[in-house]
Design a protein around this motif. Structure first.
Motif, mmCIF file in Angstrom:
data_model
loop_
_atom_site.group_PDB
_atom_site.id
_atom_site.type_symbol
_atom_site.label_atom_id
_atom_site.label_comp_id
_atom_site.label_asym_id
_atom_site.label_seq_id
_atom_site.Cartn_x
_atom_site.Cartn_y
_atom_site.Cartn_z
ATOM 1 N N LEU A 48 -3.947 26.636 -47.244
ATOM 2 C CA LEU A 48 -4.104 26.766 -45.794
ATOM 3 C C LEU A 48 -4.716 25.520 -45.177
ATOM 4 O O LEU A 48 -4.331 25.100 -44.081
ATOM 5 N N LEU A 49 -5.664 24.919 -45.866
ATOM 6 C CA LEU A 49 -6.280 23.691 -45.365
ATOM 7 C C LEU A 49 -5.272 22.546 -45.328
ATOM 8 O O LEU A 49 -5.238 21.765 -44.375
ATOM 9 N N ASN A 66 -7.673 24.882 -34.413
ATOM 10 C CA ASN A 66 -7.256 25.114 -35.799
ATOM 11 C C ASN A 66 -5.740 25.219 -35.928
ATOM 12 O O ASN A 66 -5.026 24.386 -35.383
ATOM 13 N N ILE A 67 -5.243 26.189 -36.621
ATOM 14 C CA ILE A 67 -3.802 26.268 -36.899
ATOM 15 C C ILE A 67 -3.011 26.610 -35.637
ATOM 16 O O ILE A 67 -1.911 26.110 -35.434
ATOM 17 N N GLN A 126 -2.897 23.206 -42.430
ATOM 18 C CA GLN A 126 -3.563 22.892 -41.168
ATOM 19 C C GLN A 126 -3.597 21.386 -40.934
ATOM 20 O O GLN A 126 -3.314 20.920 -39.831
ATOM 21 N N LEU A 127 -3.918 20.627 -41.945
ATOM 22 C CA LEU A 127 -3.960 19.174 -41.819
ATOM 23 C C LEU A 127 -2.582 18.601 -41.484
ATOM 24 O O LEU A 127 -2.451 17.748 -40.607
ATOM 25 N N LEU A 159 -0.065 20.181 -40.003
ATOM 26 C CA LEU A 159 0.259 20.574 -38.631
ATOM 27 C C LEU A 159 -0.451 19.700 -37.606
ATOM 28 O O LEU A 159 0.148 19.281 -36.607
ATOM 29 N N ILE A 160 -1.706 19.419 -37.835
ATOM 30 C CA ILE A 160 -2.476 18.601 -36.897
ATOM 31 C C ILE A 160 -1.920 17.188 -36.846
ATOM 32 O O ILE A 160 -1.737 16.626 -35.762
#
Length: 65
Positions: free
Chosen positions: A14-15, A50-51, A18-19, A21-22
């Motif tokens: 998930l981390l 966040n996400i 998220q990275l 996507l950002i």
């Protein structure tokens, strides 16, 4: 200590997601001249929501015309 390692094993995908996507949203934000709403506000949403922030930018924030 074993519980923390197990939790990290569950959360690292998930981390990473998220990275990714950002980073992709920031690249798209930088290349976009106009957005729906203030461009600086979308930057804050991407960075701090966040996400969901990058996803909202791709669905709502980008102007296609």
């Amino acid at each position: 200590m074993g519980e923390v390692a197990n939790l990290f094993e569950l959360l690292w995908p998930l981390l990473v997601l998220q990275l990714i996507l950002i980073v992709i949203a920031l690249i798209a934000w930088f290349k976009t001249d106009q957005t729906k709403g203030p461009k600086w506000l979308w930057l804050l949403i991407i960075l701090f929501a966040n996400i969901i922030g990058p996803i909202l930018f791709f669905i709502i924030g980008r102007r296609t015309d």
